[in-house]
Design a protein around this motif. Structure first.
Motif, mmCIF file in Angstrom:
data_model
loop_
_atom_site.group_PDB
_atom_site.id
_atom_site.type_symbol
_atom_site.label_atom_id
_atom_site.label_comp_id
_atom_site.label_asym_id
_atom_site.label_seq_id
_atom_site.Cartn_x
_atom_site.Cartn_y
_atom_site.Cartn_z
ATOM 1 N N PHE A 106 13.618 -10.758 11.276
ATOM 2 C CA PHE A 106 13.009 -9.481 11.661
ATOM 3 C C PHE A 106 13.573 -8.335 10.830
ATOM 4 O O PHE A 106 12.825 -7.477 10.332
ATOM 5 C CB PHE A 106 13.233 -9.210 13.149
ATOM 6 N N MET A 107 14.892 -8.302 10.661
ATOM 7 C CA MET A 107 15.506 -7.236 9.874
ATOM 8 C C MET A 107 15.067 -7.316 8.417
ATOM 9 O O MET A 107 14.831 -6.297 7.763
ATOM 10 C CB MET A 107 17.028 -7.339 9.971
ATOM 11 N N GLY A 108 14.965 -8.534 7.887
ATOM 12 C CA GLY A 108 14.528 -8.702 6.509
ATOM 13 C C GLY A 108 13.101 -8.250 6.302
ATOM 14 O O GLY A 108 12.781 -7.563 5.314
ATOM 15 N N MET A 109 12.196 -8.606 7.227
ATOM 16 C CA MET A 109 10.807 -8.167 7.126
ATOM 17 C C MET A 109 10.704 -6.651 7.262
ATOM 18 O O MET A 109 9.906 -6.007 6.560
ATOM 19 C CB MET A 109 9.959 -8.859 8.198
ATOM 20 N N SER A 110 11.508 -6.075 8.133
ATOM 21 C CA SER A 110 11.470 -4.631 8.342
ATOM 22 C C SER A 110 11.987 -3.869 7.124
ATOM 23 O O SER A 110 11.615 -2.712 6.911
ATOM 24 C CB SER A 110 12.296 -4.250 9.577
ATOM 25 N N LEU A 111 12.827 -4.515 6.326
ATOM 26 C CA LEU A 111 13.294 -3.886 5.096
ATOM 27 C C LEU A 111 12.124 -3.646 4.150
ATOM 28 O O LEU A 111 12.074 -2.622 3.461
ATOM 29 C CB LEU A 111 14.354 -4.766 4.431
ATOM 30 N N PHE A 112 11.182 -4.583 4.119
ATOM 31 C CA PHE A 112 9.964 -4.382 3.330
ATOM 32 C C PHE A 112 9.124 -3.248 3.920
ATOM 33 O O PHE A 112 8.446 -2.521 3.189
ATOM 34 C CB PHE A 112 9.139 -5.668 3.280
ATOM 35 N N LEU A 113 9.178 -3.095 5.235
ATOM 36 C CA LEU A 113 8.406 -2.060 5.915
ATOM 37 C C LEU A 113 8.889 -0.661 5.536
ATOM 38 O O LEU A 113 8.078 0.241 5.281
ATOM 39 C CB LEU A 113 8.503 -2.257 7.426
ATOM 40 N N ILE A 114 10.203 -0.452 5.482
ATOM 41 C CA ILE A 114 10.739 0.876 5.176
ATOM 42 C C ILE A 114 10.871 1.112 3.672
ATOM 43 O O ILE A 114 11.130 2.239 3.243
ATOM 44 C CB ILE A 114 12.108 1.081 5.861
ATOM 45 N N PHE A 115 10.696 0.064 2.890
ATOM 46 C CA PHE A 115 10.854 0.121 1.432
ATOM 47 C C PHE A 115 10.138 1.314 0.785
ATOM 48 O O PHE A 115 10.747 2.061 0.019
ATOM 49 C CB PHE A 115 10.362 -1.203 0.831
ATOM 50 N N PRO A 116 8.836 1.539 1.036
ATOM 51 C CA PRO A 116 8.127 2.598 0.300
ATOM 52 C C PRO A 116 8.615 4.008 0.606
ATOM 53 O O PRO A 116 8.309 4.939 -0.142
ATOM 54 C CB PRO A 116 6.664 2.424 0.761
ATOM 55 N N PHE A 117 9.359 4.186 1.693
ATOM 56 C CA PHE A 117 9.767 5.513 2.122
ATOM 57 C C PHE A 117 11.208 5.846 1.742
ATOM 58 O O PHE A 117 11.750 6.856 2.187
ATOM 59 C CB PHE A 117 9.587 5.627 3.642
ATOM 60 N N THR A 118 11.813 4.997 0.919
ATOM 61 C CA THR A 118 13.203 5.192 0.527
ATOM 62 C C THR A 118 13.336 5.121 -0.989
ATOM 63 O O THR A 118 12.360 4.906 -1.709
ATOM 64 C CB THR A 118 14.098 4.111 1.161
ATOM 65 N N ARG A 119 14.565 5.262 -1.474
ATOM 66 C CA ARG A 119 14.822 5.178 -2.902
ATOM 67 C C ARG A 119 14.679 3.759 -3.439
ATOM 68 O O ARG A 119 14.755 3.538 -4.649
ATOM 69 C CB ARG A 119 16.227 5.702 -3.221
ATOM 70 N N LEU A 120 14.454 2.794 -2.551
ATOM 71 C CA LEU A 120 14.284 1.416 -2.987
ATOM 72 C C LEU A 120 13.065 1.225 -3.886
ATOM 73 O O LEU A 120 12.958 0.207 -4.573
ATOM 74 C CB LEU A 120 14.174 0.487 -1.774
ATOM 75 N N VAL A 121 12.155 2.193 -3.889
ATOM 76 C CA VAL A 121 10.955 2.054 -4.727
ATOM 77 C C VAL A 121 11.300 1.921 -6.205
ATOM 78 O O VAL A 121 10.490 1.437 -6.995
ATOM 79 C CB VAL A 121 9.983 3.230 -4.523
ATOM 80 N N HIS A 122 12.499 2.347 -6.598
ATOM 81 C CA HIS A 122 12.859 2.241 -8.017
ATOM 82 C C HIS A 122 12.976 0.784 -8.459
ATOM 83 O O HIS A 122 13.027 0.507 -9.660
ATOM 84 C CB HIS A 122 14.177 2.983 -8.290
ATOM 85 N N VAL A 123 12.981 -0.155 -7.474
ATOM 86 C CA VAL A 123 12.985 -1.577 -7.823
ATOM 87 C C VAL A 123 11.737 -1.919 -8.632
ATOM 88 O O VAL A 123 11.791 -2.724 -9.567
ATOM 89 C CB VAL A 123 13.066 -2.438 -6.550
ATOM 90 N N TRP A 124 10.593 -1.333 -8.274
ATOM 91 C CA TRP A 124 9.360 -1.585 -9.026
ATOM 92 C C TRP A 124 9.528 -1.207 -10.494
ATOM 93 O O TRP A 124 9.057 -1.922 -11.379
ATOM 94 C CB TRP A 124 8.209 -0.783 -8.436
ATOM 95 N N LEU A 169 0.821 -1.205 0.000
ATOM 96 C CA LEU A 169 0.000 0.000 0.000
ATOM 97 C C LEU A 169 0.859 1.261 0.000
ATOM 98 O O LEU A 169 0.530 2.243 -0.673
ATOM 99 C CB LEU A 169 -0.928 -0.002 1.221
ATOM 100 N N GLY A 170 1.976 1.217 0.738
ATOM 101 C CA GLY A 170 2.869 2.375 0.761
ATOM 102 C C GLY A 170 3.490 2.642 -0.595
ATOM 103 O O GLY A 170 3.610 3.794 -1.026
ATOM 104 N N SER A 171 3.872 1.590 -1.298
ATOM 105 C CA SER A 171 4.433 1.754 -2.642
ATOM 106 C C SER A 171 3.398 2.329 -3.594
ATOM 107 O O SER A 171 3.699 3.223 -4.403
ATOM 108 C CB SER A 171 4.923 0.401 -3.179
ATOM 109 N N LEU A 172 2.156 1.830 -3.492
ATOM 110 C CA LEU A 172 1.085 2.321 -4.359
ATOM 111 C C LEU A 172 0.780 3.789 -4.086
ATOM 112 O O LEU A 172 0.624 4.592 -5.027
ATOM 113 C CB LEU A 172 -0.176 1.478 -4.145
#
Length: 228
Positions: A190-208, A22-25
């Protein structure tokens, strides 16, 4: 079962996944002008090419390796004649190689960002957070190889697979599979799941955008005609 364990490994995965999607969208809908990798090559080239290549090769290999290794049903591996111990050894070897490549890439990118004053001044707290978070997750992931080396029967690996497959199929007893797993594995998860949590708020969105770019391979050529 401990309530904290049940929350972190039974409920938190769904919270992280919901915010991830939802954050990415929402970000794509509302902030398309900053939907990019925000390249800093013009500010300072340095070790960008080597670091970026190693990082991307490593993290892509880790992503698909985790996806295939955790989400392929145990029955499939048994039907193929792949023993649990062999699969664990293969996962340790492949994960170690990809993890090391990614780690070297992250360290080069971090050194480049913090060593150059001009680049450091243009680095946001989100950039620092995501790089340091990935670094910590990688170090924990590589540490699990040491833990796994002490028991090569593949039993704990099967429990981790069962947890992931129960989560992805929305079965409520997922957390029980890893109740007695090593703390290193739990912290890495936990760290791996949290990476998905912070994903939409960082430059990682360019992965989409990277996944969407595959669609361009089937598009027809663009015709550019000269002006007369």
């Amino acid at each position: 079962m401990d309530y904290l364990h049940q929350f972190v490994f039974g409920i938190y995965p769904y919270l992280a996944l919901a915010i991830f999607l939802l954050g990415s969208l929402m970000r794509f809908e509302r902030e398309q002008y900053n939907w990019k990798s925000e390249s800093s090559q013009l500010l300072h080239r340095g070790s960008l090419r080597v670091g970026s290549i190693l990082f991307h090769v490593g993290i892509i290999g880790l992503f698909f390796g985790h996806a295939v290794g955790l989400l392929t049903p145990v029955a499939v591996w048994d039907a193929l004649g792949v023993s649990h111990s062999f699969k664990q050894l293969f996962a340790m070897s492949a994960g170690g190689i990809m993890g090391t490549l990614c780690l070297i890439g992250v360290l080069l990118l971090l050194q480049r960002r913090f060593a150059n004053d001009r680049l450091a001044a243009n680095t946001t707290w989100r950039d620092k957070l995501v790089l340091l978070w990935i670094l910590a997750t990688l170090l924990l992931g590589l540490s699990t190889i040491v833990v796994s080396a002490s028991h090569l029967d593949g039993h704990e690996m099967v429990l981790l697979m069962s947890w992931a497959q129960h989560i992805i199929t929305f079965r409520g007893d997922a957390a029980g599979f890893i109740l007695h797993a090593s703390p290193v594995f739990k912290l890495h998860l936990f760290m791996g799941m949290s990476l998905f949590l912070i994903f939409p708020f960082t430059r990682l969105v360019h992965v989409w955008s990277g996944f969407a770019a595959v669609g361009y391979l089937s598009r027809s050529w663009q015709l550019v005609r000269p002006r007369h």
